[in-house]
Structures are given as C-alpha cells and as structure tokens.
Design a protein around this motif. Structure first.
Motif, PDB file in Angstrom:
ATOM      1  N   SER A 115     -39.926 -28.893   8.863  1.00 34.40           N
ATOM      2  CA  SER A 115     -41.243 -29.141   9.441  1.00 34.40           C
ATOM      3  C   SER A 115     -42.255 -29.404   8.333  1.00 34.40           C
ATOM      4  CB  SER A 115     -41.695 -27.936  10.271  1.00 34.40           C
ATOM      5  OG  SER A 115     -40.786 -27.659  11.308  1.00 34.40           O
ATOM      6  N   PHE A 116     -43.063 -30.469   8.534  1.00 34.89           N
ATOM      7  CA  PHE A 116     -44.053 -30.849   7.531  1.00 34.89           C
ATOM      8  C   PHE A 116     -45.366 -31.248   8.197  1.00 34.89           C
ATOM      9  CE2 PHE A 116     -39.865 -32.001   5.931  1.00 34.89           C
ATOM     10  CZ  PHE A 116     -39.836 -31.390   4.689  1.00 34.89           C
ATOM     11  N   PHE A 117     -46.460 -30.880   7.543  1.00 40.01           N
ATOM     12  CA  PHE A 117     -47.779 -31.409   7.871  1.00 40.01           C
ATOM     13  C   PHE A 117     -48.138 -32.358   6.733  1.00 40.01           C
ATOM     14  CE2 PHE A 117     -52.392 -31.320   7.274  1.00 40.01           C
ATOM     15  CZ  PHE A 117     -52.834 -31.644   8.552  1.00 40.01           C
ATOM     16  N   VAL A 118     -48.513 -33.589   7.084  1.00 37.85           N
ATOM     17  CA  VAL A 118     -48.751 -34.615   6.063  1.00 37.85           C
ATOM     18  C   VAL A 118     -50.084 -35.308   6.324  1.00 37.85           C
ATOM     19  CG1 VAL A 118     -47.787 -36.596   4.837  1.00 37.85           C
ATOM     20  CG2 VAL A 118     -46.242 -35.025   6.033  1.00 37.85           C
ATOM     21  N   GLN A 119     -50.851 -35.491   5.258  1.00 36.16           N
ATOM     22  CA  GLN A 119     -52.053 -36.315   5.295  1.00 36.16           C
ATOM     23  C   GLN A 119     -51.867 -37.477   4.329  1.00 36.16           C
ATOM     24  OE1 GLN A 119     -55.672 -33.217   6.399  1.00 36.16           O
ATOM     25  NE2 GLN A 119     -55.564 -34.053   4.352  1.00 36.16           N
ATOM     26  N   ILE A 120     -51.909 -38.700   4.845  1.00 36.67           N
ATOM     27  CA  ILE A 120     -51.839 -39.894   4.010  1.00 36.67           C
ATOM     28  C   ILE A 120     -52.795 -40.928   4.598  1.00 36.67           C
ATOM     29  CG2 ILE A 120     -50.406 -41.816   3.214  1.00 36.67           C
ATOM     30  CD1 ILE A 120     -48.055 -40.017   3.046  1.00 36.67           C
ATOM     31  N   ALA A 121     -53.568 -41.568   3.734  1.00 38.72           N
ATOM     32  CA  ALA A 121     -54.497 -42.622   4.138  1.00 38.72           C
ATOM     33  C   ALA A 121     -55.434 -42.155   5.257  1.00 38.72           C
ATOM     34  CB  ALA A 121     -53.732 -43.878   4.560  1.00 38.72           C
ATOM     35  N   GLY A 122     -55.820 -40.901   5.205  1.00 43.46           N
ATOM     36  CA  GLY A 122     -56.762 -40.363   6.169  1.00 43.46           C
ATOM     37  C   GLY A 122     -56.172 -39.984   7.502  1.00 43.46           C
ATOM     38  N   ARG A 123     -54.856 -40.187   7.691  1.00 46.66           N
ATOM     39  CA  ARG A 123     -54.206 -39.804   8.945  1.00 46.66           C
ATOM     40  C   ARG A 123     -53.484 -38.476   8.786  1.00 46.66           C
ATOM     41  NH1 ARG A 123     -55.051 -45.193   7.728  1.00 46.66           N
ATOM     42  NH2 ARG A 123     -55.085 -46.507   9.582  1.00 46.66           N
ATOM     43  N   ARG A 124     -53.492 -37.739   9.884  1.00 49.08           N
ATOM     44  CA  ARG A 124     -52.790 -36.458   9.902  1.00 49.08           C
ATOM     45  C   ARG A 124     -51.531 -36.590  10.735  1.00 49.08           C
ATOM     46  NH1 ARG A 124     -58.215 -32.652  10.572  1.00 49.08           N
ATOM     47  NH2 ARG A 124     -58.369 -32.110   8.360  1.00 49.08           N
ATOM     48  N   MET A 125     -50.414 -36.202  10.132  1.00 50.44           N
ATOM     49  CA  MET A 125     -49.114 -36.336  10.788  1.00 50.44           C
ATOM     50  C   MET A 125     -48.382 -35.002  10.757  1.00 50.44           C
ATOM     51  SD  MET A 125     -48.043 -40.049   9.200  1.00 50.44           S
ATOM     52  CE  MET A 125     -48.964 -39.776   7.669  1.00 50.44           C
ATOM     53  N   LEU A 126     -47.565 -34.795  11.769  1.00 51.07           N
ATOM     54  CA  LEU A 126     -46.759 -33.594  11.877  1.00 51.07           C
ATOM     55  C   LEU A 126     -45.322 -34.034  12.122  1.00 51.07           C
ATOM     56  CD1 LEU A 126     -47.190 -30.518  11.818  1.00 51.07           C
ATOM     57  CD2 LEU A 126     -47.521 -30.599  14.295  1.00 51.07           C
ATOM     58  N   VAL A 127     -44.392 -33.482  11.344  1.00 47.73           N
ATOM     59  CA  VAL A 127     -42.998 -33.916  11.390  1.00 47.73           C
ATOM     60  C   VAL A 127     -42.102 -32.740  11.789  1.00 47.73           C
ATOM     61  CG1 VAL A 127     -41.125 -35.021  10.107  1.00 47.73           C
ATOM     62  CG2 VAL A 127     -43.516 -35.534   9.516  1.00 47.73           C
ATOM     63  N   ASP A 128     -41.302 -32.934  12.834  1.00 46.03           N
ATOM     64  CA  ASP A 128     -40.309 -31.948  13.289  1.00 46.03           C
ATOM     65  C   ASP A 128     -40.863 -30.523  13.365  1.00 46.03           C
ATOM     66  OD1 ASP A 128     -38.529 -34.028  13.434  1.00 46.03           O
ATOM     67  OD2 ASP A 128     -37.195 -33.323  11.851  1.00 46.03           O
ATOM     68  N   PRO A 129     -41.978 -30.315  14.026  1.00 43.34           N
ATOM     69  CA  PRO A 129     -42.546 -28.952  14.073  1.00 43.34           C
ATOM     70  C   PRO A 129     -41.738 -28.024  14.975  1.00 43.34           C
ATOM     71  CG  PRO A 129     -43.792 -30.410  15.522  1.00 43.34           C
ATOM     72  CD  PRO A 129     -42.806 -31.282  14.798  1.00 43.34           C
ATOM     73  N   VAL A 130     -41.416 -26.851  14.458  1.00 47.96           N
ATOM     74  CA  VAL A 130     -40.762 -25.788  15.235  1.00 47.96           C
ATOM     75  C   VAL A 130     -41.498 -24.500  14.898  1.00 47.96           C
ATOM     76  CG1 VAL A 130     -38.640 -24.498  15.662  1.00 47.96           C
ATOM     77  CG2 VAL A 130     -38.526 -26.964  15.212  1.00 47.96           C
ATOM     78  N   PHE A 131     -42.326 -24.030  15.831  1.00 46.27           N
ATOM     79  CA  PHE A 131     -43.175 -22.882  15.556  1.00 46.27           C
ATOM     80  C   PHE A 131     -42.673 -21.586  16.184  1.00 46.27           C
ATOM     81  CE2 PHE A 131     -46.734 -26.194  15.262  1.00 46.27           C
ATOM     82  CZ  PHE A 131     -46.493 -26.380  13.918  1.00 46.27           C
ATOM     83  N   LYS A 132     -41.609 -21.633  16.974  1.00 49.93           N
ATOM     84  CA  LYS A 132     -41.106 -20.395  17.560  1.00 49.93           C
ATOM     85  C   LYS A 132     -40.178 -19.692  16.577  1.00 49.93           C
ATOM     86  CE  LYS A 132     -37.234 -22.372  20.196  1.00 49.93           C
ATOM     87  NZ  LYS A 132     -36.737 -22.643  21.567  1.00 49.93           N
ATOM     88  N   ASP A 133     -39.734 -18.496  16.925  1.00 51.93           N
ATOM     89  CA  ASP A 133     -39.002 -17.654  15.976  1.00 51.93           C
ATOM     90  C   ASP A 133     -37.491 -17.811  16.039  1.00 51.93           C
ATOM     91  OD1 ASP A 133     -38.483 -16.422  18.371  1.00 51.93           O
ATOM     92  OD2 ASP A 133     -39.323 -14.468  17.808  1.00 51.93           O
ATOM     93  N   HIS A 134     -36.994 -18.844  16.704  1.00 56.01           N
ATOM     94  CA  HIS A 134     -35.563 -19.105  16.702  1.00 56.01           C
ATOM     95  C   HIS A 134     -35.325 -20.592  16.912  1.00 56.01           C
ATOM     96  CE1 HIS A 134     -36.613 -18.302  20.908  1.00 56.01           C
ATOM     97  NE2 HIS A 134     -35.621 -19.108  21.245  1.00 56.01           N
ATOM     98  N   ALA A 135     -34.197 -21.066  16.404  1.00 54.48           N
ATOM     99  CA  ALA A 135     -33.894 -22.497  16.451  1.00 54.48           C
ATOM    100  C   ALA A 135     -32.754 -22.746  17.426  1.00 54.48           C
ATOM    101  CB  ALA A 135     -33.515 -23.007  15.057  1.00 54.48           C
ATOM    102  N   GLY A 136     -33.062 -22.775  18.704  1.00 54.15           N
ATOM    103  CA  GLY A 136     -32.029 -23.015  19.697  1.00 54.15           C
ATOM    104  C   GLY A 136     -32.430 -22.496  21.055  1.00 54.15           C
ATOM    105  N   PRO A 137     -31.563 -22.695  22.042  1.00 49.50           N
ATOM    106  CA  PRO A 137     -31.898 -22.282  23.404  1.00 49.50           C
ATOM    107  C   PRO A 137     -31.750 -20.790  23.659  1.00 49.50           C
ATOM    108  CG  PRO A 137     -29.728 -23.281  23.357  1.00 49.50           C
ATOM    109  CD  PRO A 137     -30.287 -23.435  21.973  1.00 49.50           C
ATOM    110  N   ILE A 138     -31.081 -20.074  22.737  1.00 49.85           N
ATOM    111  CA  ILE A 138     -30.828 -18.643  22.919  1.00 49.85           C
ATOM    112  C   ILE A 138     -31.633 -17.871  21.886  1.00 49.85           C
ATOM    113  CG2 ILE A 138     -29.058 -16.850  23.002  1.00 49.85           C
ATOM    114  CD1 ILE A 138     -27.012 -19.103  23.544  1.00 49.85           C
ATOM    115  N   SER A 139     -32.422 -16.907  22.327  1.00 55.82           N
ATOM    116  CA  SER A 139     -33.390 -16.264  21.447  1.00 55.82           C
ATOM    117  C   SER A 139     -32.763 -15.432  20.336  1.00 55.82           C
ATOM    118  CB  SER A 139     -34.330 -15.377  22.267  1.00 55.82           C
ATOM    119  OG  SER A 139     -33.607 -14.346  22.925  1.00 55.82           O
ATOM    120  N   PHE A 140     -31.542 -14.948  20.533  1.00 55.82           N
ATOM    121  CA  PHE A 140     -30.944 -14.086  19.512  1.00 55.82           C
ATOM    122  C   PHE A 140     -30.120 -14.860  18.489  1.00 55.82           C
ATOM    123  CE2 PHE A 140     -28.148 -14.029  23.274  1.00 55.82           C
ATOM    124  CZ  PHE A 140     -26.955 -14.485  22.731  1.00 55.82           C
ATOM    125  N   ALA A 141     -30.012 -16.181  18.633  1.00 59.43           N
ATOM    126  CA  ALA A 141     -29.258 -17.001  17.680  1.00 59.43           C
ATOM    127  C   ALA A 141     -30.219 -17.875  16.885  1.00 59.43           C
ATOM    128  CB  ALA A 141     -28.248 -17.868  18.426  1.00 59.43           C
TER     129      ALA A 141
END
Length: 373
Positions: A115-141
């Motif tokens: 996940s990246f936050f990027v500013q280039i040429a005055g534009r704000r971009m967000l790449v592949d943001p994942v803000f929750k505490d697990h990476a998948g459909p099951i909370s314990f994995a």
C-alpha cells in the motif's frame, strides 16, 4: 439383512445431506459482497492476453512448483515451524498527517505491505490500500503485524486516483475501498477488476479499466501506464478471470514504478527499455518461497530487476505488514540490504508512514526492523 440395508441407507442419506448442506453453505458464503463480482467476458476479449477463458502471463508461469500441491504445502507448513514469522516487538512506524502534505512536493509514503500514498504533479494517489488488520476473508488468518494498523480511510485526504494492481485480498480490500468511495475521484484497475467496484457501489464512470501498456492521462503533465507483471488473480474459487498489473507513474519530472505482485521475468528488461530509467522502483520482494518461485521475487531477483530497470532508488514492497510465506518477517530486509551493497541504485528503507521526498536523492533511512526482532 434388510435391517442392515436400512441402516446403510440412513447413513448414506445422512452423509449426502451433510455434503449438500456444506456445499450450500460454501456457495452462500461465496455470495458475500466482499468476494466481488465476475466481469463481463466480452470486455476481456479485447486483450491479447486473454485466451481460452482466462488471462495469461507473457511467459509460461505455474502458481506452484512442479511436485507441489495445496495439500503438500499445507502439510509442510504444519510440520515445519519457522522462527520469527511475526516480529517479537511492535513494528516501529511513523504516522504523519497525509492531509497536511504539500501537494506540490512529489512524495511517496509506504503504508505497509504493498500500500502506497503518492503525490506526483500535484495529484494524490492511493495504491492497493488495505487498512484492516488481516489480509483475507477470515479474520484469524493473515494477521497484520503488531503496531502496523495505523492508518484508516479517515486519515486519507481526497484521492485523485485510486490504483489497484490486482484483486487478491491483500491488495484489494472491500472494507477499505468502500470506505474510500466518497473521497475518491477516479479509479484505475486492470481489466475485469472494475466488476468488483461496481458491485461495491462505485458508479461505472468513475472506474477505468485497462490492459498492459495502455495509458491513462491525467492532464498534460501526468500519465499512468499499466505494465506487465508475472502473477495470477482471483478472490474465490476461480483464477485469472481478471488481469494483474504494475503501474508506471510518469510526470514531466518523475518516473516511478510500482511492480505489484510479480515473479522475475523478461518483462523488467522490456519495461526498462520502454521507459529508459526510473527515479524510484517499488518491487515485490517478500512472500517468496521455493514452492512458488515464479509468482514472487526473492530479494536477489528484485535487486537484479532494479538494475535492469535503470532505477536510481529501490523500495522494498510486499513486506513489513503481513507474512504470507514461510520466512522470517525481517528476512527480506536483511537480504535486500546485503544484495544492494555496491549496486547502482540507492536502497530506501523507510518505516511505515515515513515520507520519501522524491526530489531528495540524499535522503537516508535507518534499519528499523532490527528493533522489532
């Protein structure tokens, strides 16, 4: 005998009913919104990379190595423990006010994993943001490392462009992108991924889909190019119904590559040849494993790719927040640090949340991972 037959019939009926109920339960579970939606096939067929009902890499690519299977991998994981899959201490991070950053300063902030936050040429971009505490459909994995769950959708400023490299759960998160909808102006995704966004409430005109080497222009001073990656896609039981990609962010002053998930391959030389050089490349160098050598890079392969891309600076990606492979969590940082000595590029190792000034070629970062062992 008749009595035994009746007992057997009852057992068979019970077993069949149980199997049917399990199938129905799985089917019902897969209908949940977070699994997204299937794309329209007619839209995919315009791509030369879509053949026989699925997308293909530029060169033959197996998801797992010959002689391996899901069962053998699971058994090996259970019977061969690995030390330091998770850091012993909270990961040191730096939470900055992204809304307060000067728009006119070209900046990249690593938010952990890919996940990246990027500013280039005055534009704000967000790449592949994942803000929750697990990476998948099951909370314990796929649990996030302790201390790394620091940013939320509320911390984000208005986003000019949301970019998604592919639809795997650790790159495309339902909760995150739905929370970002009201502050996102436009979305750019590889072919097929737009169907997920449309199911999740994004209007069609906001979401743009593209193939490798197609470009989205943002005014006269910023272009976003999709470039090949060597990987695969899928959120449920089907694979490769959507495309996977890397992104080149190119302004009049800067050129940045975000590789997305990718194994090593000849596409790096091709990308380097097409674009000439890069101010910064963020390359997949975590979650590698000899059981799936073609779909993620080792740090050594990432170092080689950075040189083939004529990169001035290399930033580790797909690391630092989730451990989805069987190596120590900090091993990628140790290995890329060793591999990068005497190389033509600078290695950048910021903490999660620590801003990289793309105009400062002398900016230095500390080996922060040593304090979380």
């Amino acid at each position: 005998m008749s009595h035994m037959k009746k007992k057997l019939q009852i057992v068979l009926i019970g077993f069949t009913t149980l199997v049917a109920l399990l199938v129905l339960a799985v089917f019902a579970y897969l209908q949940r919104a977070e699994f997204g939606a299937a794309p329209e096939v007619e839209q995919l067929q315009r791509s030369p990379h879509y053949r026989n009902g699925e997308f293909h890499n530029l060169i033959p690519t197996s998801v797992i190595a010959e002689g391996q299977s899901a069962l053998s991998i699971t058994f090996s994981d259970l019977t061969n423990p690995v030390e330091l899959l998770q850091p012993a201490q909270p990961v040191p991070v730096l939470k900055i006010d992204l809304k307060a950053l000067d728009r006119q300063q070209d900046t990249l902030v690593w938010l952990g994993h890919s996940s990246f936050f990027v500013q280039i040429a005055g534009r704000r971009m967000l790449v592949d943001p994942v803000f929750k505490d697990h990476a998948g459909p099951i909370s314990f994995a796929g649990r996030a490392f302790n201390g790394t769950n620091v940013y939320t959708a509320d911390d984000m400023p208005d986003i000019d462009l949301l970019l998604i490299t592919h639809d795997h759960w650790d790159h495309l998160d339902f909760e995150t992108v739905t929370a970002l909808e009201s502050k996102t102006l436009q979305v750019l995704v590889p072919l097929g991924v737009g169907a997920h966004f449309q199911r999740w409430g994004y209007v069609r005109d906001k979401v743009h889909e593209a193939d490798w080497y197609e470009t989205m222009a943002m005014g006269n001073d910023l272009a976003i190019h999709l470039v090949p990656a060597r990987h695969y896609s899928g959120r449920a039981l089907t694979r490769n119904q959507t495309l996977w990609t890397g992104f080149v962010l190119e302004s009049n002053k800067r050129r940045v590559l975000l590789s997305g998930d990718t194994g090593y391959g000849p596409h790096f030389k091709e990308i380097g040849s097409r674009f000439g050089n890069f101010d910064l490349v963020a390359l997949d160098m975590g979650q590698y494993d000899p059981r799936w050598p073609a779909i993620h890079m080792s740090p050594q392969e990432a170092a080689q790719a950075a040189e083939e891309l004529n990169a001035k600076a290399l930033l580790p990606a797909h690391v630092g927040r989730f451990n989805l492979a069987r190596h120590a969590w900090d091993e990628p940082f140790e290995r890329i640090s060793a591999q990068s000595k005497s190389k033509s590029y600078r290695l950048l190792t910021p903490r999660i949340g620590e801003a990289i000034n793309l105009g400062d070629e002398g900016q230095q970062f500390l080996p922060w991972w040593a304090g979380a062992r």
